[in-house]
Write a protein that holds these residues in place. Structure first.
Motif, PDB file in Angstrom:
ATOM      1  N   SER A  30     121.492  -0.020   9.981  1.00  0.00           N
ATOM      2  CA  SER A  30     120.456   0.095  11.009  1.00  0.00           C
ATOM      3  C   SER A  30     119.060  -0.020  10.406  1.00  0.00           C
ATOM      4  N   ILE A  31     118.872   0.587   9.251  1.00  0.00           N
ATOM      5  CA  ILE A  31     117.568   0.495   8.592  1.00  0.00           C
ATOM      6  C   ILE A  31     117.296  -0.928   8.123  1.00  0.00           C
ATOM      7  N   ASP A  32     118.341  -1.636   7.675  1.00  0.00           N
ATOM      8  CA  ASP A  32     118.153  -3.036   7.272  1.00  0.00           C
ATOM      9  C   ASP A  32     117.655  -3.890   8.435  1.00  0.00           C
ATOM     10  N   LYS A  33     118.159  -3.604   9.631  1.00  0.00           N
ATOM     11  CA  LYS A  33     117.698  -4.353  10.806  1.00  0.00           C
ATOM     12  C   LYS A  33     116.223  -4.071  11.078  1.00  0.00           C
ATOM     13  N   LYS A  34     115.805  -2.812  10.928  1.00  0.00           N
ATOM     14  CA  LYS A  34     114.400  -2.475  11.120  1.00  0.00           C
ATOM     15  C   LYS A  34     113.511  -3.183  10.094  1.00  0.00           C
ATOM     16  N   ILE A  35     113.985  -3.221   8.854  1.00  0.00           N
ATOM     17  CA  ILE A  35     113.210  -3.894   7.809  1.00  0.00           C
ATOM     18  C   ILE A  35     113.081  -5.380   8.125  1.00  0.00           C
ATOM     19  N   ALA A  36     114.147  -5.980   8.677  1.00  0.00           N
ATOM     20  CA  ALA A  36     114.093  -7.405   9.033  1.00  0.00           C
ATOM     21  C   ALA A  36     113.044  -7.649  10.126  1.00  0.00           C
ATOM     22  N   ARG A  37     112.968  -6.730  11.118  1.00  0.00           N
ATOM     23  CA  ARG A  37     111.969  -6.896  12.173  1.00  0.00           C
ATOM     24  C   ARG A  37     110.551  -6.762  11.604  1.00  0.00           C
ATOM     25  N   LEU A  38     110.367  -5.823  10.686  1.00  0.00           N
ATOM     26  CA  LEU A  38     109.051  -5.667  10.062  1.00  0.00           C
ATOM     27  C   LEU A  38     108.665  -6.903   9.253  1.00  0.00           C
ATOM     28  N   ASP A  39     109.646  -7.535   8.614  1.00  0.00           N
ATOM     29  CA  ASP A  39     109.351  -8.759   7.858  1.00  0.00           C
ATOM     30  C   ASP A  39     108.835  -9.862   8.788  1.00  0.00           C
ATOM     31  N   VAL A  40     109.426  -9.925   9.981  1.00  0.00           N
ATOM     32  CA  VAL A  40     108.964 -10.924  10.946  1.00  0.00           C
ATOM     33  C   VAL A  40     107.512 -10.654  11.330  1.00  0.00           C
ATOM     34  N   GLU A  41     107.153  -9.374  11.598  1.00  0.00           N
ATOM     35  CA  GLU A  41     105.787  -9.035  11.973  1.00  0.00           C
ATOM     36  C   GLU A  41     104.813  -9.310  10.819  1.00  0.00           C
ATOM     37  N   LEU A  42     105.255  -8.986   9.598  1.00  0.00           N
ATOM     38  CA  LEU A  42     104.380  -9.241   8.440  1.00  0.00           C
ATOM     39  C   LEU A  42     104.111 -10.731   8.293  1.00  0.00           C
ATOM     40  N   ALA A  43     105.143 -11.558   8.482  1.00  0.00           N
ATOM     41  CA  ALA A  43     104.936 -13.004   8.369  1.00  0.00           C
ATOM     42  C   ALA A  43     103.955 -13.493   9.434  1.00  0.00           C
ATOM     43  N   LYS A  44     104.053 -12.909  10.648  1.00  0.00           N
ATOM     44  CA  LYS A  44     103.142 -13.310  11.716  1.00  0.00           C
ATOM     45  C   LYS A  44     101.701 -12.947  11.374  1.00  0.00           C
ATOM     46  N   TYR A  45     101.474 -11.704  10.903  1.00  0.00           N
ATOM     47  CA  TYR A  45     100.113 -11.282  10.563  1.00  0.00           C
ATOM     48  C   TYR A  45      99.570 -12.096   9.381  1.00  0.00           C
ATOM     49  N   LYS A  46     100.423 -12.385   8.435  1.00  0.00           N
ATOM     50  CA  LYS A  46      99.977 -13.163   7.281  1.00  0.00           C
ATOM     51  C   LYS A  46      99.562 -14.567   7.698  1.00  0.00           C
ATOM     52  N   ASP A  47     100.299 -15.152   8.631  1.00  0.00           N
ATOM     53  CA  ASP A  47      99.932 -16.475   9.122  1.00  0.00           C
ATOM     54  C   ASP A  47      98.598 -16.430   9.877  1.00  0.00           C
ATOM     55  N   GLN A  48      98.380 -15.359  10.641  1.00  0.00           N
ATOM     56  CA  GLN A  48      97.115 -15.216  11.356  1.00  0.00           C
ATOM     57  C   GLN A  48      95.944 -15.080  10.391  1.00  0.00           C
ATOM     58  N   MET A  49      96.158 -14.313   9.330  1.00  0.00           N
ATOM     59  CA  MET A  49      95.070 -14.097   8.366  1.00  0.00           C
ATOM     60  C   MET A  49      94.677 -15.401   7.675  1.00  0.00           C
TER      61      MET A  49
END
Length: 220
Positions: A30-49
């Motif tokens: 379950s924690i691995d799934k949460k980490i995967a979702r956070l990776d998606v958000e980090l990639a989005k913010y990094k692309d915006q920056m």
């Protein structure tokens, strides 16, 4: 009293290591799934920056990315702890199962020793030796029977020296009886004529003949 205080709840089965390992592994997944979702958000913010210019808006997005990254690190630490707990319980479970298998093996060996002792009690060495002696006696008797059946009757006693002398004389007679007539025939055969026959020969009529006795044809 039961109506006033109620009845005690029955105790459930004790905790099982296998069930605990499954529960911990489920939490780690379950924690691995949460980490995967956070990776998606980090990639989005990094692309915006990358597309934004330096300023307050970019700093705000950067703060959000930092907060997401901090949550990811916390989740990763929790996941690592759960994986370590699961590994420790698996090792303990393996040790327990090995001990149970060892106990089962020892119990089986003890049972085997008891059965062997019972079997040996039913086997008597004296009886085995007696059977062996009987078999040996029976074999000797069988050999005696065979010798008795193969005995010859009415055969005169013959001296071996006489047999050897007769054998030697028989050899001389065989040599004397061998056919040597071919030697006599070879001696009486006509000899091969020597010399070269003459060219001029005549028969009783005075006719010239060749070496085979045939009339010669006059040369033309």
């Amino acid at each position: 009293m039961n109506r006033l205080f109620g009845r005690a709840k029955p105790k459930g089965p004790p905790p099982n290591l296998t069930d605990c390992i499954g529960s911990v592994d489920g939490r780690a997944e379950s924690i691995d799934k949460k980490i995967a979702r956070l990776d998606v958000e980090l990639a989005k913010y990094k692309d915006q920056m990358k597309k934004m210019r330096d300023g307050a808006s970019k700093n705000m997005v950067k703060q959000k990315a930092m907060r997401i990254l901090k949550q990811k690190r916390m989740y990763e630490q929790q996941r690592d702890n759960l994986m370590q707990q699961s590994f420790n319980m698996e090792q303990a479970n393996y040790t327990i199962q090995s001990l149970k298998d060892t106990k089962t093996t020892v119990d089986a060996m003890k049972t085997g020793v008891k059965e062997m002792k019972k079997a040996y009690k039913q086997v008597k060495i004296d009886q085995i030796e007696n059977i062996q002696d009987q078999l040996e006696d029976m074999m000797e008797e069988a050999n005696d029977v065979q010798e008795a059946l193969s005995r010859s009757y009415g055969t005169p006693e013959i001296d071996e020296d006489d047999l050897e002398a007769e054998l030697d004389a028989l050899g001389d007679e065989l040599l004397a009886d061998e056919d040597s007539s071919y030697l006599d025939e070879a001696a009486s055969a006509p000899s091969i004529p020597e010399g070269v026959p003459s060219d001029a020969k005549t028969n009783k009529d005075g006719v010239l003949v060749d070496e085979f006795g045939l009339p010669q044809i006059p040369a033309t």
